[in-house]
Design an enzyme around this catalytic site. Structure first.
Site, PDB file in Angstrom:
ATOM      1  N   LEU A  39      27.208 -40.359   3.886  1.00  0.00           N
ATOM      2  CA  LEU A  39      28.618 -40.563   4.222  1.00  0.00           C
ATOM      3  C   LEU A  39      28.863 -41.942   4.821  1.00  0.00           C
ATOM      4  O   LEU A  39      28.063 -42.464   5.589  1.00  0.00           O
ATOM      5  CB  LEU A  39      29.083 -39.487   5.204  1.00  0.00           C
ATOM      6  CG  LEU A  39      28.917 -38.032   4.751  1.00  0.00           C
ATOM      7  CD1 LEU A  39      29.499 -37.088   5.798  1.00  0.00           C
ATOM      8  CD2 LEU A  39      29.561 -37.792   3.389  1.00  0.00           C
ATOM      9  N   GLY A  42      34.562 -44.451   3.911  1.00  0.00           N
ATOM     10  CA  GLY A  42      35.438 -43.868   2.899  1.00  0.00           C
ATOM     11  C   GLY A  42      35.482 -42.356   3.015  1.00  0.00           C
ATOM     12  O   GLY A  42      36.565 -41.743   3.012  1.00  0.00           O
ATOM     13  N   HIS A  43      34.309 -41.733   3.135  1.00  0.00           N
ATOM     14  CA  HIS A  43      34.258 -40.285   3.357  1.00  0.00           C
ATOM     15  C   HIS A  43      34.946 -39.926   4.681  1.00  0.00           C
ATOM     16  O   HIS A  43      35.644 -38.914   4.780  1.00  0.00           O
ATOM     17  CB  HIS A  43      32.811 -39.794   3.411  1.00  0.00           C
ATOM     18  CG  HIS A  43      32.036 -40.000   2.150  1.00  0.00           C
ATOM     19  ND1 HIS A  43      31.048 -40.941   2.039  1.00  0.00           N
ATOM     20  CD2 HIS A  43      32.106 -39.385   0.942  1.00  0.00           C
ATOM     21  CE1 HIS A  43      30.528 -40.903   0.826  1.00  0.00           C
ATOM     22  NE2 HIS A  43      31.155 -39.971   0.138  1.00  0.00           N
ATOM     23  N   GLY A 159      38.868 -39.155  -2.945  1.00  0.00           N
ATOM     24  CA  GLY A 159      39.184 -40.563  -2.776  1.00  0.00           C
ATOM     25  C   GLY A 159      39.697 -41.197  -4.051  1.00  0.00           C
ATOM     26  O   GLY A 159      39.292 -40.829  -5.157  1.00  0.00           O
TER      27      GLY A 159
END
Length: 290
Positions: A39, A42-43, A159
């Site tokens: 991770l 962005g996560h 995303g």
């Protein structure tokens, strides 16, 4: 400031379902963030968004073998579960589901234990990332549907960087009447402009500099569009001035931002998507043209 709770790490479907049953009985809203781990920020943006809009957040951490091709990086894909678990707890997730392939697929894919796959529409997968990664989106849709059936979320968070994946999953949810709202969150970038990706870890510092060409090309074609250039071939031509021997371009395409249909000319409903390799690492990026 997020109020964190002691996070649960569960490895079995039955344990997850027990927790979900309790939460549903309390009338709690559940968010799902499907990941393959390793991770990054962005996560984190997806988990934060889920925590803001749901009572409970489940993050799945599963390197899904059926979405990798024979020559892809399944074995070397980064696995950082301890760090992932810590980040999820800091961000307010309630549960991390980290199953083994056996837990998800029995004794093995293509065996008598597991042979049911979700195959998305051909016109949506025979392009962009699906063109070079045959069967990839079958694996993605299959595992996401399994996770939705296990977690039964009210919302699922994806995303924009993997926009083809998001659009295909949205279509699957619509077609199969799955009662889940799909939320798409913006791309998160490093200060340099490079889109965050777990695969960035494979790049050297020089490789990261060379990878900036993705965002530079996208910024340029968007700028050209706003100056009045709508011809796709002309826009593609502008990309070549940014490329050199360090780049292996796979595609630069312009498609409808809702349906992935190819555009004849660029308009405000268009997305530009790019994929290329740097130091052998496959990277993707995209932007809306409006």
């Amino acid at each position: 400031m997020l109020v964190t709770e002691k996070i649960k790490l569960l490895n079995t479907i039955s344990e997850v379902r027990e927790n979900i049953k309790e939460w549903k009985a309390q009338g709690l809203k559940i968010g799902l963030v499907p990941t393959m781990g390793a991770l990054h920020a962005g996560h984190a943006s997806l988990i934060k968004k889920a925590a803001e809009s749901c009572d409970k957040v489940v993050v799945s951490v599963f390197v899904n073998p059926i979405q990798f091709g024979p020559s892809e990086d399944l074995d070397k894909y980064p696995r950082t579960l301890d760090a992932d678990l810590k980040l999820c707890e800091e961000l307010g997730a309630s549960l991390v589901f980290a199953p083994t392939p056996t837990e998800m697929y029995g004794s093995g894919v293509h065996s008598n234990d597991f042979f049911t796959y979700v195959t998305p529409p051909f016109f949506m997968v025979n392009k962009l990332c699906g063109k070079s990664r045959v069967g990839h989106f079958d694996g993605v849709c299959t595992v996401v549907l399994k996770l939705m059936n296990i977690v039964q979320p009210d919302k699922a968070f994806f995303g924009q960087k993997d926009i083809q994946q998001k659009i295909i999953i949205s279509k699957m949810v619509e077609d199969l009447n799955i009662p889940v709202e799909i939320i798409c969150c913006p791309i998160v970038r490093e200060e340099s402009g490079l889109a965050l990706s777990s695969r960035n870890k494979y790049l050297s510092e020089e490789g990261k500099k060379n990878a900036l060409v993705l965002s530079k090309i996208l910024q340029n074609v968007k700028s050209c569009y706003h100056k009045g250039i709508t011809d796709i071939n002309a826009l593609k031509e502008t990309a070549f001035e940014f490329l050199n021997e360090n780049h292996e371009l796979e595609y630069l395409e312009f498609v409808d931002k809702e349906t992935l249909e190819d555009k004849k000319n660029v308009d405000d409903n268009t997305m530009a998507l790019i994929a290329l390799r740097v130091e052998g690492v496959r990277l993707i990026d995209n932007c809306y043209m409006n």
